[in-house]
Design an enzyme around this catalytic site. Structure first.
Site, mmCIF file in Angstrom:
data_model
loop_
_atom_site.group_PDB
_atom_site.id
_atom_site.type_symbol
_atom_site.label_atom_id
_atom_site.label_comp_id
_atom_site.label_asym_id
_atom_site.label_seq_id
_atom_site.Cartn_x
_atom_site.Cartn_y
_atom_site.Cartn_z
ATOM 1 N N GLN A 164 -0.387 -6.328 -10.854
ATOM 2 C CA GLN A 164 0.813 -6.655 -11.211
ATOM 3 C C GLN A 164 1.231 -6.517 -12.592
ATOM 4 O OE1 GLN A 164 3.292 -8.205 -9.722
ATOM 5 N NE2 GLN A 164 2.361 -8.571 -7.527
ATOM 6 N N HIS A 184 3.245 1.178 -5.926
ATOM 7 C CA HIS A 184 4.750 0.602 -5.531
ATOM 8 C C HIS A 184 4.953 -0.634 -6.238
ATOM 9 C CE1 HIS A 184 1.487 -1.903 -3.388
ATOM 10 N NE2 HIS A 184 2.549 -3.082 -3.431
ATOM 11 N N CYS A 306 -0.515 -10.788 1.492
ATOM 12 C CA CYS A 306 -1.733 -10.513 2.293
ATOM 13 C C CYS A 306 -2.333 -11.953 2.441
ATOM 14 C CB CYS A 306 -2.476 -9.510 1.338
ATOM 15 S SG CYS A 306 -2.029 -7.902 1.210
#
Length: 359
Positions: A164, A184, A306
């Site tokens: 992040q 991504h 997740c």
């Protein structure tokens, strides 16, 4: 540009970089170029870059690889309750295999308690695993200070999940032994990631056989994904200052707007990265707010994608010590692609839903 880089590479370099025929050698030369380029962007050396399928694989490789390579030294690991499921799940597996895992405390600001970490460190501690930026709260951890603490423990490795962090805050590679990145998260393609491994750090491979350009990950290298990740990384770092300044403006406006709703509680601290704003609406579960907003084509997240559904956010609970608040938490993601018109529309929709939840 990122997708174009992927497509062009697929067309130009169809060979396996492991192969020794002319097409394979051309692909290998491009692989070496992109590896050197990525290393330069991250302040690392080419041999310290391992391309993977994403953050989950990188975290598994780093944690299991370091733990197994260091088992003759000790089996003690330190981490936090804020880690991504790919870290927490891996640590659970290592626990079942005989490793001892301690989770250090988190302060009300979401940051690691350095004093408590220092108390937990032992001669048999072989690994400390900390995320650079928490995915749910946006908290920036004091990585340089943590690295400084470990200097007195030469057998202990520091793993940083920086998934992040790229493009949101300055990356720190100095003092770190392994670092995870996922393309991504900085506008690359899904299925592409990296693990930086400091030269000299022992790492047991997790994929056997197959042969590869690196000892640490067998299989055919995904050259086009690596090139697309390079392009995305270059753009993210080059435009980082401009992008952050813009997102800070959006975040401030959002915080000011949310202050007008009495039942809204902001869980992200003011010094969190501006791209993530975690909040709760008293009396309304986060999953329910997510559903209501989704019906109006507004996408927000509840915990990490997740995480297990129906459970409170570990990160929000750690900072608020309030289970109900953790169950009601959800997060808004902002970026340089978010427009002011989109933010206006979101606030309009949120006001409508907020009013409905009062009834």
């Amino acid at each position: 540009m990122v997708l174009a880089a992927f497509c062009n590479t697929e067309r130009r370099f169809p060979g396996n970089p492991n192969s020794h025929h002319p097409v394979g050698r051309a692909a290998r030369a491009e692989w070496e170029r992109v590896t050197t380029s990525v290393a330069g962007l991250l302040g690392a050396e080419p041999e310290e870059v391992i391309f993977t399928s994403g953050a989950s694989e990188s975290n598994n490789l780093a944690l299991k690889g370091v733990a197994h390579a260091s088992r003759h030294v000790g089996k003690h690991i330190i981490s936090t309750a804020l880690e991504h499921a790919s870290v927490g799940g891996t640590l659970s597996v290592l626990q079942q295999q005989g490793w001892e895992v301690d989770l250090t405390e988190i302060g009300r600001d979401g940051k690691i308690d350095l004093e408590r970490l220092s108390e937990l460190l032992r001669e048999d501690t072989v690994l400390v695993a900390i995320s650079a930026v928490d995915s749910e709260l946006g908290t920036v951890q004091p990585i340089p200070e943590i690295a400084a603490l470990l200097k007195d423990f030469p057998n202990c490795r520091l793993h940083v999940d920086a998934t992040q962090a790229v493009g949101k805050t300055d990356l720190v590679w100095e003092g770190i032994d392994t670092m995870t990145l996922a393309a991504h998260k900085f506008y690359g393609l899904n299925g592409s990631g990296m693990l930086l491994k400091r030269r000299g750090v022992a790492l047991t491979p997790q994929i056997d056989g197959g042969g590869a350009l690196t000892l640490y990950r067998s299989g055919t290298p995904a050259l086009a994904l690596a090139v697309s990740a390079e392009k995305a990384l270059s753009l993210a770092l080059t435009e980082q200052s401009r992008r952050i300044e813009y997102v800070c403006g959006l975040n401030q406006r959002l915080r000011e707007a949310m202050a007008q709703f009495p039942r809204v509680r902001l869980n992200s601290s003011p010094d969190a990265v501006p791209h993530i704003l975690n909040l709760s609406v008293q009396g309304v579960k986060g999953a329910e707010l997510q559903r209501m907003l989704g019906e109006k084509d507004v996408c927000v997240s509840v915990k990490s994608a997740c995480s297990v559904e129906g459970t409170p956010s570990k990160a929000v609970y750690a900072v608020s010590r309030d289970r109900k608040n953790a169950l009601c938490s959800w997060r808004i993601s902002l970026s340089h692609l978010t427009t002011t018109a989109e933010l206006d529309r979101f606030l309009e929709i949120f006001a409508q839903i907020y009013k409905e939840t009062e009834q």
